[in-house]
Design a protein around this motif. Structure first.
Motif, PDB file in Angstrom:
ATOM      1  N   PRO A 181       0.865  -1.359  -0.331  1.00  0.00           N
ATOM      2  CA  PRO A 181      -0.134  -0.105   0.157  1.00  0.00           C
ATOM      3  C   PRO A 181       1.378   1.461  -0.318  1.00  0.00           C
ATOM      4  CG  PRO A 181      -0.952  -1.534   1.212  1.00  0.00           C
ATOM      5  CD  PRO A 181       0.357  -1.807   1.455  1.00  0.00           C
ATOM      6  N   ASP A 182       0.258   2.395  -0.680  1.00  0.00           N
ATOM      7  CA  ASP A 182       1.296   2.993  -0.711  1.00  0.00           C
ATOM      8  C   ASP A 182       2.374   3.436  -1.876  1.00  0.00           C
ATOM      9  OD1 ASP A 182      -0.833   5.140   0.150  1.00  0.00           O
ATOM     10  OD2 ASP A 182      -0.360   4.157   2.730  1.00  0.00           O
ATOM     11  N   ARG A 183       2.509   2.419  -2.327  1.00  0.00           N
ATOM     12  CA  ARG A 183       4.003   1.835  -2.574  1.00  0.00           C
ATOM     13  C   ARG A 183       4.064   1.682  -3.610  1.00  0.00           C
ATOM     14  NH1 ARG A 183       7.967   2.797   0.915  1.00  0.00           N
ATOM     15  NH2 ARG A 183       7.620   2.583   2.636  1.00  0.00           N
ATOM     16  N   PRO A 242      -4.150  -1.871   4.755  1.00  0.00           N
ATOM     17  CA  PRO A 242      -3.580  -0.365   4.394  1.00  0.00           C
ATOM     18  C   PRO A 242      -2.563   0.733   5.393  1.00  0.00           C
ATOM     19  CG  PRO A 242      -5.666  -1.480   4.527  1.00  0.00           C
ATOM     20  CD  PRO A 242      -5.451  -2.008   5.208  1.00  0.00           C
ATOM     21  N   THR A 243      -2.325   0.197   6.341  1.00  0.00           N
ATOM     22  CA  THR A 243      -1.172   0.028   7.794  1.00  0.00           C
ATOM     23  C   THR A 243       0.623   0.196   7.121  1.00  0.00           C
ATOM     24  OG1 THR A 243      -1.573  -1.145   9.634  1.00  0.00           O
ATOM     25  CG2 THR A 243      -2.910   0.802   9.001  1.00  0.00           C
ATOM     26  N   LYS A 298       3.039   1.372   9.300  1.00  0.00           N
ATOM     27  CA  LYS A 298       3.082   2.893   9.351  1.00  0.00           C
ATOM     28  C   LYS A 298       2.679   2.987  11.442  1.00  0.00           C
ATOM     29  CE  LYS A 298       1.112   3.544   4.686  1.00  0.00           C
ATOM     30  NZ  LYS A 298      -0.746   4.429   4.355  1.00  0.00           N
ATOM     31  N   ARG A 349       4.649   7.703   6.886  1.00  0.00           N
ATOM     32  CA  ARG A 349       4.893   7.162   6.087  1.00  0.00           C
ATOM     33  C   ARG A 349       6.552   6.756   6.073  1.00  0.00           C
ATOM     34  NH1 ARG A 349       7.317   7.120   1.063  1.00  0.00           N
ATOM     35  NH2 ARG A 349       5.879   4.994  -0.411  1.00  0.00           N
ATOM     36  N   TRP A 361       9.471  -0.013   2.863  1.00  0.00           N
ATOM     37  CA  TRP A 361       8.812  -0.867   3.963  1.00  0.00           C
ATOM     38  C   TRP A 361       9.784  -2.000   4.236  1.00  0.00           C
ATOM     39  CZ3 TRP A 361       7.325  -5.890   2.577  1.00  0.00           C
ATOM     40  CH2 TRP A 361       5.867  -6.123   2.980  1.00  0.00           C
TER      41      TRP A 361
END
Length: 214
Positions: free
Chosen positions: A16-18, A70-71, A91, A102, A106
């Motif tokens: 997520p977010d990457r 999501p985290t 996160k 963020r 990761w």
């Protein structure tokens, strides 16, 4: 890619977010974390090298299902009923605010932030997060269980507990499961080989009213 699984790749998920990073799990019992634009392996973990926190197994932990919250918490289900939990990519919260910060990298496969626990008898063919630290598993024979992650691997308190469990009604064997809001959609096949899905509305209070079969 400069590195690949030595046998079947059973599941793949984006981090997520990457948007350029993904994690794959294989029948070689290995999790691989890639930057696919660079074709570069960023990190990896081998489940065969990990001790079980609970239970025991006489079979290799082939990875057949995978999800990332999501985290940034990762969970992977295996053919012998284990779940791998990795929390080092989670996160963190910014000081004095409720916003999640963020991380620069990761690091969900770091060895100091993960555990494996036995949660089922037989393959976990479906696994999906329902919140930051809650997830569902579904076995090949249709036992759906909700789990909650608590604690931290840093101080040795990381654990997984079961919160509820239910069985599918009309599916002979399950091969997929997803969650969309209150809906849980489970896919598989019947004894005659025909494809089938069950839709559960988790916002409904009674189990008999929550199921729809197609």
């Amino acid at each position: 890619m400069k590195r690949s699984h030595s046998t079947v790749c059973g599941s793949v998920r984006f981090v997520p977010d990457r948007p350029r990073e993904l994690v794959s799990g294989g029948y070689d019992s290995t999790l691989l974390h890639f930057d696919f634009l660079q074709g570069k392996l960023l990190s990896q973990d081998d489940l065969c090298a990990m001790p079980l926190l609970t239970g025991f197994s006489m079979s290799p932990p082939f990875i057949v299902s995978l999800s990332i919250s999501p985290t940034g918490v990762i969970a992977a289900g295996t053919a012998d009923g284990r779940v791998y939990i990795g929390t080092s990519g989670e996160k963190s919260h910014e000081t004095g605010s409720g916003r999640q910060k963020r991380r620069r990298k990761w690091e969900g496969l770091r060895t100091d932030g993960r555990i494996t626990v036995e949660v089922a008898q037989g393959p976990i063919t479906g696994l999906t997060f329902t919140s930051a630290r809650e997830f569902l598993t579904c076995t090949l024979l249709g036992s759906v269980t909700s789990h909650e992650i608590s604690g931290s691997a840093v101080n040795g308190t990381l654990s997984v507990k079961q919160t509820w469990s239910r069985n599918v009604e009309d599916i002979f064997k399950v091969n997929a499961m997803i969650v969309d809001g209150n809906l849980v959609i489970i896919g598989g096949f019947q004894k005659d080989g025909g494809g089938i899905i069950e839709i559960w509305d988790m916002g409904v209070t009674t189990m008999s009213d929550s199921m729809e079969t197609k």
